[in-house]
Design a protein around this motif. Structure first.
Motif, PDB file in Angstrom:
ATOM      1  N   MET B   1      40.924 -53.811 -46.306  1.00  0.00           N
ATOM      2  CA  MET B   1      41.421 -53.163 -45.098  1.00  0.00           C
ATOM      3  C   MET B   1      40.720 -51.814 -44.907  1.00  0.00           C
ATOM      4  O   MET B   1      40.549 -51.071 -45.865  1.00  0.00           O
ATOM      5  CB  MET B   1      42.929 -52.927 -45.214  1.00  0.00           C
ATOM      6  CG  MET B   1      43.512 -52.330 -43.952  1.00  0.00           C
ATOM      7  SD  MET B   1      45.268 -51.969 -44.173  1.00  0.00           S
ATOM      8  CE  MET B   1      45.938 -53.607 -44.040  1.00  0.00           C
ATOM      9  N   ASN B   2      40.280 -51.563 -43.674  1.00  0.00           N
ATOM     10  CA  ASN B   2      39.619 -50.280 -43.399  1.00  0.00           C
ATOM     11  C   ASN B   2      40.590 -49.121 -43.548  1.00  0.00           C
ATOM     12  O   ASN B   2      41.774 -49.260 -43.254  1.00  0.00           O
ATOM     13  CB  ASN B   2      39.076 -50.276 -41.958  1.00  0.00           C
ATOM     14  CG  ASN B   2      37.858 -51.165 -41.836  1.00  0.00           C
ATOM     15  OD1 ASN B   2      37.205 -51.478 -42.832  1.00  0.00           O
ATOM     16  ND2 ASN B   2      37.576 -51.595 -40.619  1.00  0.00           N
ATOM     17  N   LYS B   3      40.011 -48.006 -44.014  1.00  0.00           N
ATOM     18  CA  LYS B   3      40.842 -46.799 -44.102  1.00  0.00           C
ATOM     19  C   LYS B   3      41.124 -46.299 -42.686  1.00  0.00           C
ATOM     20  O   LYS B   3      40.267 -46.357 -41.800  1.00  0.00           O
ATOM     21  CB  LYS B   3      40.104 -45.714 -44.892  1.00  0.00           C
ATOM     22  CG  LYS B   3      39.811 -46.095 -46.331  1.00  0.00           C
ATOM     23  CD  LYS B   3      41.083 -46.008 -47.147  1.00  0.00           C
ATOM     24  CE  LYS B   3      40.848 -46.443 -48.589  1.00  0.00           C
ATOM     25  NZ  LYS B   3      40.210 -45.481 -49.434  1.00  0.00           N
ATOM     26  N   ARG B   4      42.329 -45.782 -42.517  1.00  0.00           N
ATOM     27  CA  ARG B   4      42.740 -45.332 -41.177  1.00  0.00           C
ATOM     28  C   ARG B   4      42.722 -43.799 -41.113  1.00  0.00           C
ATOM     29  O   ARG B   4      43.233 -43.134 -42.013  1.00  0.00           O
ATOM     30  CB  ARG B   4      44.146 -45.834 -40.881  1.00  0.00           C
ATOM     31  CG  ARG B   4      44.621 -45.524 -39.471  1.00  0.00           C
ATOM     32  CD  ARG B   4      46.070 -45.926 -39.314  1.00  0.00           C
ATOM     33  NE  ARG B   4      46.226 -47.375 -39.357  1.00  0.00           N
ATOM     34  CZ  ARG B   4      46.163 -48.157 -38.261  1.00  0.00           C
ATOM     35  NH1 ARG B   4      45.951 -47.616 -37.079  1.00  0.00           N
ATOM     36  NH2 ARG B   4      46.305 -49.447 -38.357  1.00  0.00           N
ATOM     37  N   ILE B   5      42.135 -43.302 -40.052  1.00  0.00           N
ATOM     38  CA  ILE B   5      42.050 -41.841 -39.862  1.00  0.00           C
ATOM     39  C   ILE B   5      42.713 -41.481 -38.538  1.00  0.00           C
ATOM     40  O   ILE B   5      42.424 -42.101 -37.510  1.00  0.00           O
ATOM     41  CB  ILE B   5      40.576 -41.366 -39.855  1.00  0.00           C
ATOM     42  CG1 ILE B   5      39.920 -41.723 -41.205  1.00  0.00           C
ATOM     43  CG2 ILE B   5      40.489 -39.867 -39.615  1.00  0.00           C
ATOM     44  CD1 ILE B   5      38.426 -41.646 -41.187  1.00  0.00           C
ATOM     45  N   LEU B   6      43.594 -40.486 -38.583  1.00  0.00           N
ATOM     46  CA  LEU B   6      44.241 -40.003 -37.350  1.00  0.00           C
ATOM     47  C   LEU B   6      43.610 -38.666 -36.965  1.00  0.00           C
ATOM     48  O   LEU B   6      43.604 -37.721 -37.759  1.00  0.00           O
ATOM     49  CB  LEU B   6      45.751 -39.815 -37.580  1.00  0.00           C
ATOM     50  CG  LEU B   6      46.535 -39.207 -36.408  1.00  0.00           C
ATOM     51  CD1 LEU B   6      46.470 -40.083 -35.164  1.00  0.00           C
ATOM     52  CD2 LEU B   6      48.006 -38.992 -36.806  1.00  0.00           C
ATOM     53  N   ILE B   7      43.065 -38.627 -35.754  1.00  0.00           N
ATOM     54  CA  ILE B   7      42.447 -37.380 -35.258  1.00  0.00           C
ATOM     55  C   ILE B   7      43.307 -36.848 -34.122  1.00  0.00           C
ATOM     56  O   ILE B   7      43.674 -37.596 -33.200  1.00  0.00           O
ATOM     57  CB  ILE B   7      41.013 -37.593 -34.726  1.00  0.00           C
ATOM     58  CG1 ILE B   7      40.206 -38.454 -35.699  1.00  0.00           C
ATOM     59  CG2 ILE B   7      40.311 -36.265 -34.525  1.00  0.00           C
ATOM     60  CD1 ILE B   7      38.843 -38.816 -35.140  1.00  0.00           C
ATOM     61  N   CYS B   8      43.567 -35.546 -34.179  1.00  0.00           N
ATOM     62  CA  CYS B   8      44.440 -34.925 -33.187  1.00  0.00           C
ATOM     63  C   CYS B   8      43.745 -33.718 -32.567  1.00  0.00           C
ATOM     64  O   CYS B   8      43.399 -32.760 -33.275  1.00  0.00           O
ATOM     65  CB  CYS B   8      45.723 -34.505 -33.915  1.00  0.00           C
ATOM     66  SG  CYS B   8      46.857 -33.619 -32.880  1.00  0.00           S
ATOM     67  N   ASP B   9      43.517 -33.761 -31.261  1.00  0.00           N
ATOM     68  CA  ASP B   9      42.859 -32.646 -30.554  1.00  0.00           C
ATOM     69  C   ASP B   9      43.192 -32.765 -29.077  1.00  0.00           C
ATOM     70  O   ASP B   9      43.343 -33.881 -28.560  1.00  0.00           O
ATOM     71  CB  ASP B   9      41.330 -32.720 -30.767  1.00  0.00           C
ATOM     72  CG  ASP B   9      40.666 -31.374 -30.531  1.00  0.00           C
ATOM     73  OD1 ASP B   9      40.875 -30.809 -29.448  1.00  0.00           O
ATOM     74  OD2 ASP B   9      39.951 -30.889 -31.424  1.00  0.00           O
ATOM     75  N   ASP B  10      43.322 -31.622 -28.389  1.00  0.00           N
ATOM     76  CA  ASP B  10      43.624 -31.677 -26.951  1.00  0.00           C
ATOM     77  C   ASP B  10      42.359 -31.730 -26.104  1.00  0.00           C
ATOM     78  O   ASP B  10      42.428 -31.773 -24.884  1.00  0.00           O
ATOM     79  CB  ASP B  10      44.519 -30.497 -26.535  1.00  0.00           C
ATOM     80  CG  ASP B  10      43.867 -29.156 -26.799  1.00  0.00           C
ATOM     81  OD1 ASP B  10      42.967 -29.090 -27.658  1.00  0.00           O
ATOM     82  OD2 ASP B  10      44.262 -28.166 -26.156  1.00  0.00           O
ATOM     83  N   GLU B  11      41.197 -31.707 -26.745  1.00  0.00           N
ATOM     84  CA  GLU B  11      39.932 -31.818 -26.005  1.00  0.00           C
ATOM     85  C   GLU B  11      39.413 -33.250 -26.187  1.00  0.00           C
ATOM     86  O   GLU B  11      39.005 -33.631 -27.289  1.00  0.00           O
ATOM     87  CB  GLU B  11      38.909 -30.807 -26.541  1.00  0.00           C
ATOM     88  CG  GLU B  11      39.239 -29.366 -26.233  1.00  0.00           C
ATOM     89  CD  GLU B  11      39.015 -29.012 -24.776  1.00  0.00           C
ATOM     90  OE1 GLU B  11      38.238 -29.722 -24.092  1.00  0.00           O
ATOM     91  OE2 GLU B  11      39.628 -28.028 -24.318  1.00  0.00           O
ATOM     92  N   ILE B  12      39.383 -33.992 -25.093  1.00  0.00           N
ATOM     93  CA  ILE B  12      39.059 -35.411 -25.167  1.00  0.00           C
ATOM     94  C   ILE B  12      37.636 -35.658 -25.681  1.00  0.00           C
ATOM     95  O   ILE B  12      37.381 -36.613 -26.415  1.00  0.00           O
ATOM     96  CB  ILE B  12      39.309 -36.095 -23.794  1.00  0.00           C
ATOM     97  CG1 ILE B  12      39.217 -37.615 -23.893  1.00  0.00           C
ATOM     98  CG2 ILE B  12      38.365 -35.590 -22.726  1.00  0.00           C
ATOM     99  CD1 ILE B  12      40.414 -38.234 -24.579  1.00  0.00           C
ATOM    100  N   HIS B  13      36.698 -34.742 -25.306  1.00  0.00           N
ATOM    101  CA  HIS B  13      35.311 -34.978 -25.742  1.00  0.00           C
ATOM    102  C   HIS B  13      35.131 -34.728 -27.245  1.00  0.00           C
ATOM    103  O   HIS B  13      34.263 -35.319 -27.876  1.00  0.00           O
ATOM    104  CB  HIS B  13      34.329 -34.135 -24.916  1.00  0.00           C
ATOM    105  CG  HIS B  13      34.491 -32.666 -25.103  1.00  0.00           C
ATOM    106  ND1 HIS B  13      35.449 -31.933 -24.431  1.00  0.00           N
ATOM    107  CD2 HIS B  13      33.827 -31.789 -25.890  1.00  0.00           C
ATOM    108  CE1 HIS B  13      35.346 -30.673 -24.799  1.00  0.00           C
ATOM    109  NE2 HIS B  13      34.378 -30.551 -25.678  1.00  0.00           N
ATOM    110  N   ILE B  14      35.973 -33.874 -27.818  1.00  0.00           N
ATOM    111  CA  ILE B  14      35.933 -33.665 -29.274  1.00  0.00           C
ATOM    112  C   ILE B  14      36.450 -34.926 -29.982  1.00  0.00           C
ATOM    113  O   ILE B  14      35.869 -35.419 -30.958  1.00  0.00           O
ATOM    114  CB  ILE B  14      36.793 -32.447 -29.684  1.00  0.00           C
ATOM    115  CG1 ILE B  14      36.298 -31.174 -29.002  1.00  0.00           C
ATOM    116  CG2 ILE B  14      36.830 -32.284 -31.211  1.00  0.00           C
ATOM    117  CD1 ILE B  14      34.975 -30.655 -29.478  1.00  0.00           C
ATOM    118  N   LEU B  15      37.570 -35.432 -29.449  1.00  0.00           N
ATOM    119  CA  LEU B  15      38.137 -36.670 -30.009  1.00  0.00           C
ATOM    120  C   LEU B  15      37.125 -37.799 -29.973  1.00  0.00           C
ATOM    121  O   LEU B  15      36.931 -38.530 -30.941  1.00  0.00           O
ATOM    122  CB  LEU B  15      39.372 -37.078 -29.190  1.00  0.00           C
ATOM    123  CG  LEU B  15      40.668 -36.286 -29.408  1.00  0.00           C
ATOM    124  CD1 LEU B  15      41.728 -36.769 -28.440  1.00  0.00           C
ATOM    125  CD2 LEU B  15      41.158 -36.457 -30.847  1.00  0.00           C
TER     126      LEU B  15
END
Lengths: 490, 130
Positions: B1-15
């Motif tokens: 199973m792939n490792k899961r990463i949660l990214i949190c940012d209010d700038e959509i282009h950074i995400l």
């Protein structure tokens, strides 16, 4: 006698001898060759003449003594006040005629005059000192009044750390009951330990240099205020020697300066953050492209567009910053001409129309049928109107409505931008025109520079003498209202 | 199973940039637009790594980290901060207080971000169940 005319023989010696000699010579001439009786008569005559002369001389001497006594008695009775300063001799009795007594009398008179003058000088000096003391007292009173009237709080302690003085500012700041506090040990009446410690250590160190500390004090209203407290020694000198004489502290409120520094730091931080965000996008996508991570053309195109849009965003930010700085500094070139406000607003509507359409926002133009002539710099006022409309579109959810309204009111042109967006809290309304201030709720709805509204406010108010206000309630949308003087009244 | 990463940012282009790089490396990536959204995502599924911005609406990155560390099952979740306030935050304090592994300052390098994530995930003995 050597006093008086020392080169002449005294009258008391010469006169009896001369009389005896003359009487003898006269007897010899009258009774020359006479009998013994005649010679005896002649000798008696001579003796009588000598006795007469001696009596006369004695009488004259007593007269002189009496004159001297009278003179000195008169001298003793002289009233110093009646002796004129410049012609003092006129106020003294005439000295005796006898050369001996005359000289002594004159010396005594002269000495007396000198004493009178000395007394007079001392009287003048005393009067001058009295005046100086009076003036010093008045000055001390004035200084105390000046210190008391100073807005800066001032406190002083004596050499035993007892409260010596506190002006009105200090009494109010520290809520001191002056009648009770004066004379008490400072630490007993002052709740600010740091300040009491500063005064105490300043006094004990006896340094000639003032010491300054930043102290935060909570005032009577409970507000924390920042003060710069400068303390110095009060040295007292007595007979040339310096003695320990307490200490004084003056407090200068620099809360406003501190707040300004804080706001400046926040501004720099906000500018930095706003610049780093588009820069982060540019750098990240450039790296992705450079590393060859992008394999398909569509993604490459997407990334290039993002880079381009972030570069545009950075440019807008820099432009807005520069415009704002130039307007604030008053160096911007303003070219005001009479314009139709409605035409200007229609142009602004056309600019924001595509953005509104993208969000399915209804853009309503409710413009006055009257001609609203305003004296404005076209480009700047257009920028202000676009900023207000763009802001409304940004903060209005998809499918909402933004209304642009213009009216003539009280000899003023007025236009409003009303939206059906998220609305503003009271704090938001108060701070919405601050640079980089972002509404707390739903920040992610909009991506702006945080400078659009401050710039619009500067353009309307500072450049055109109008007024820009906001009316809003949370959840009920917002209305930004601009009033401008009409062209004829500007 | 792939490792899961949660990214949190209010700038959509950074995400988008971070998501692209991590996905390309084979990770499963979830995104959140603010701290609140990330917290809700964390309640639904536990990722292997959390990458969060600091300054965000509704719930900022520090509040999110604090909430995560207070939650028992998220206590050991590896966290990276990705923020434009990189110079204003005390990295040591964040590491000591909240066990934040690293603070990456914006503008950031997606390559460096990937390297840091890989280093952490390679140390993990077994994949975490999402």
């Amino acid at each position: 006698m050597s006093i008086g005319n020392s080169n002449k023989l005294p009258l008391e010696t010469l006169l009896p001898a001369a009389v005896a000699f003359g009487a003898g010579w006269l007897g010899d001439w009258i009774f020359d060759g006479g009998s013994l009786l005649r010679q005896a008569a002649c000798a008696s005559l001579c003796a009588l003449a000598v006795a007469g002369v001696c009596w006369w001389l004695n009488y004259r001497k007593r007269c002189e003594e009496q004159a001297c006594r009278n003179y000195f008695e008169a001298l003793c009775r002289v009233d110093p006040q009646s002796v004129p300063a410049d012609t003092a001799h006129l106020g003294l009795p005439r000295p005796p005629k006898d050369p001996l007594w005359k000289h002594l009398g004159e010396m005594a008179g002269e000495r007396l005059l000198q004493l009178y003058r000395r007394i007079e000088d001392l009287e003048h000096a005393r009067a001058a000192w009295e005046v100086r003391c009076l003036r010093a007292g008045e000055r001390a009173e004035q200084m105390e009044q000046a210190l008391a009237a100073l807005a800066e709080p001032i406190l002083a302690v004596d050499e035993h750390d007892r409260l010596l003085f506190a002006n009105r500012g200090a009494a109010e700041l520290f809520q001191l009951d002056m009648d009770a506090a004066l004379g008490k040990v400072l630490s007993e009446v002052l709740h600010c330990r740091q300040l009491a410690q500063l005064l105490l250590s300043t006094r004990r160190h006896r340094s000639a240099l003032a010491r300054t500390e930043e102290i935060e004090i909570t005032d009577a209203s409970g507000r924390g205020r920042c003060f710069k407290a400068t303390a110095m020694n009060l040295s007292a000198s007595h007979k040339g020697a310096q003695h320990e004489g307490g200490a004084l502290v003056m407090l200068r409120d620099f809360s406003d300066q501190k707040n300004l520094q804080k706001r400046n730091a926040e501004f720099v931080s906000a500018v930095s953050h706003e610049m780093k965000t588009p820069l982060a996008g540019i750098k990240a996508y450039v790296e992705l492209l450079a590393d060859g991570d992008v394999e398909d053309e569509a993604t490459r195109e997407e990334f290039l567009q993002i880079i381009n849009s972030q570069a545009d965003r950075l440019q807008r930010l820099v432009d807005n910053l520069l415009n704002l700085a130039r307007i604030e500094a008053g160096v911007v070139q303003v070219s005001k001409q009479p314009r139709s406000l409605n035409e200007l607003l229609e142009e602004a509507l056309r600019v924001v129309q595509p953005t509104a359409e993208a969000k399915q926002i209804q853009l309503v133009a409710d413009l006055s049928p009257l001609y609203l002539g305003v004296l404005v710099d076209r480009d700047m006022m257009l920028q202000a109107a676009i900023n207000l409309l763009s802001n409304a579109v940004k903060y209005t959810p998809n499918g909402g409505r933004v209304t642009l309204r213009s009216r003539l009111t009280d000899e003023q042109a007025r236009f409003e931008v009303e939206d059906t967006g998220v609305g503003l809290s009271e704090e938001d309304c108060r701070r919405i025109f601050e640079k980089f201030y972002r509404v707390q709720k739903d920040k992610n709805m909009a991506q702006g520079t945080g400078l659009g509204l401050p710039l619009a406010k500067h353009i309307v108010e500072d450049v055109h003498g109008g007024r820009l206000t906001v009316e809003s309630k949370l959840g009920q949308g917002s209305t930004f209202i601009v009033t401008l003087p009409l062209a004829g009244h500007a | 199973m792939n490792k899961r990463i949660l990214i949190c940012d209010d700038e959509i282009h950074i995400l988008r940039a971070a998501e692209f790089k991590l996905k390309k490396a084979g990770y499963e990536v979830c995104i959140a637009n603010d701290g609140q959204e990330a917290w809700e995502a964390l309640q639904r599924q536990t990722p292997d790594v959390l990458i969060t911005d600091c300054q965000m609406p509704r719930m900022n990155g520090l509040e999110l980290v604090q909430k995560v560390r207070e939650e028992l099952h998220l206590h050991d979740l590896p966290i990276f901060m990705l923020t434009a306030k990189g110079f204003e935050l005390s990295h040591e304090a964040l590491a000591q207080k909240w066990n934040v592994l690293a603070v990456l300052a914006k503008p950031f390098s997606p390559r460096e971000l990937l390297e840091k994530v890989q280093a952490v995930l390679e140390e993990q003995p077994a994949p975490t169940k999402c």
